[in-house]
Scaffold this motif. Sequence first.
Motif, short mmCIF file in Angstrom:
data_model
loop_
_atom_site.label_atom_id
_atom_site.label_comp_id
_atom_site.label_asym_id
_atom_site.label_seq_id
_atom_site.Cartn_x
_atom_site.Cartn_y
_atom_site.Cartn_z
N HIS A 15 0.83 -1.20 0.00
CA HIS A 15 0.00 0.00 0.00
C HIS A 15 0.86 1.25 0.00
O HIS A 15 1.91 1.28 0.63
N THR A 16 0.40 2.25 -0.70
CA THR A 16 1.03 3.56 -0.69
C THR A 16 0.17 4.47 0.16
O THR A 16 -1.05 4.53 -0.01
N PHE A 68 -7.25 -2.64 -8.93
CA PHE A 68 -7.06 -2.49 -7.49
C PHE A 68 -5.62 -2.09 -7.17
O PHE A 68 -5.38 -1.29 -6.26
N ALA A 69 -4.65 -2.59 -7.91
CA ALA A 69 -3.26 -2.20 -7.69
C ALA A 69 -3.07 -0.70 -7.96
O ALA A 69 -2.38 -0.01 -7.20
N VAL A 70 -3.70 -0.19 -9.01
CA VAL A 70 -3.62 1.25 -9.30
C VAL A 70 -4.23 2.05 -8.16
O VAL A 70 -3.67 3.06 -7.71
N LEU A 71 -5.38 1.60 -7.66
CA LEU A 71 -6.03 2.31 -6.55
C LEU A 71 -5.20 2.26 -5.27
O LEU A 71 -5.13 3.24 -4.53
N ARG A 72 -4.55 1.12 -5.02
CA ARG A 72 -3.65 1.02 -3.85
C ARG A 72 -2.47 1.97 -4.00
O ARG A 72 -2.10 2.68 -3.07
N ASN A 73 -1.88 1.98 -5.21
CA ASN A 73 -0.71 2.84 -5.45
C ASN A 73 -1.05 4.32 -5.38
O ASN A 73 -0.18 5.14 -5.15
N VAL A 77 -7.19 2.91 -1.78
CA VAL A 77 -7.76 1.66 -1.29
C VAL A 77 -6.73 0.93 -0.44
O VAL A 77 -5.54 0.94 -0.73
N GLU A 78 -7.23 0.30 0.60
CA GLU A 78 -6.42 -0.60 1.42
C GLU A 78 -7.07 -1.98 1.33
O GLU A 78 -8.30 -2.09 1.31
#
Length: 114
Positions: A15-16, A68-73, A77-78
């Motif tokens: 997570h970022t 989801f990876a884009v949203l985490r980065n 999103v967590e």
Amino acid sequence: MTQRAGTSHRAAPEHTHPDDVLVLTALAALADPVRIQLVRELAGSCEWTRSCGSFDVPVGKAALSHHFAVLRNAGLVEQRDEGPKRVNRLRREEFEARFPGLLDLVLSPDPRDR
């Protein structure tokens, strides 16, 4: 170590934190129609109640994982693993602290959609 049939071992998602996100990264993540749909659905759900497979989006599993990876980065999103499911929460408070008003603007209904 052997792996039992029916089990999988996947790495925990990275997570970022929103404090480490540039505004252009956040805007790019929110510009995609699938990702905005994911964010809108998460905004209307209780935290940690939505598994990745529970979203009604027109993409396959691999593309959904990418979104989801884009949203985490982008710090939006967590995710965490609960048994075989990966559950999600919108990082509303943290994102709001970094980009005040941006999520409200994005989540507000567009009058042209009526």
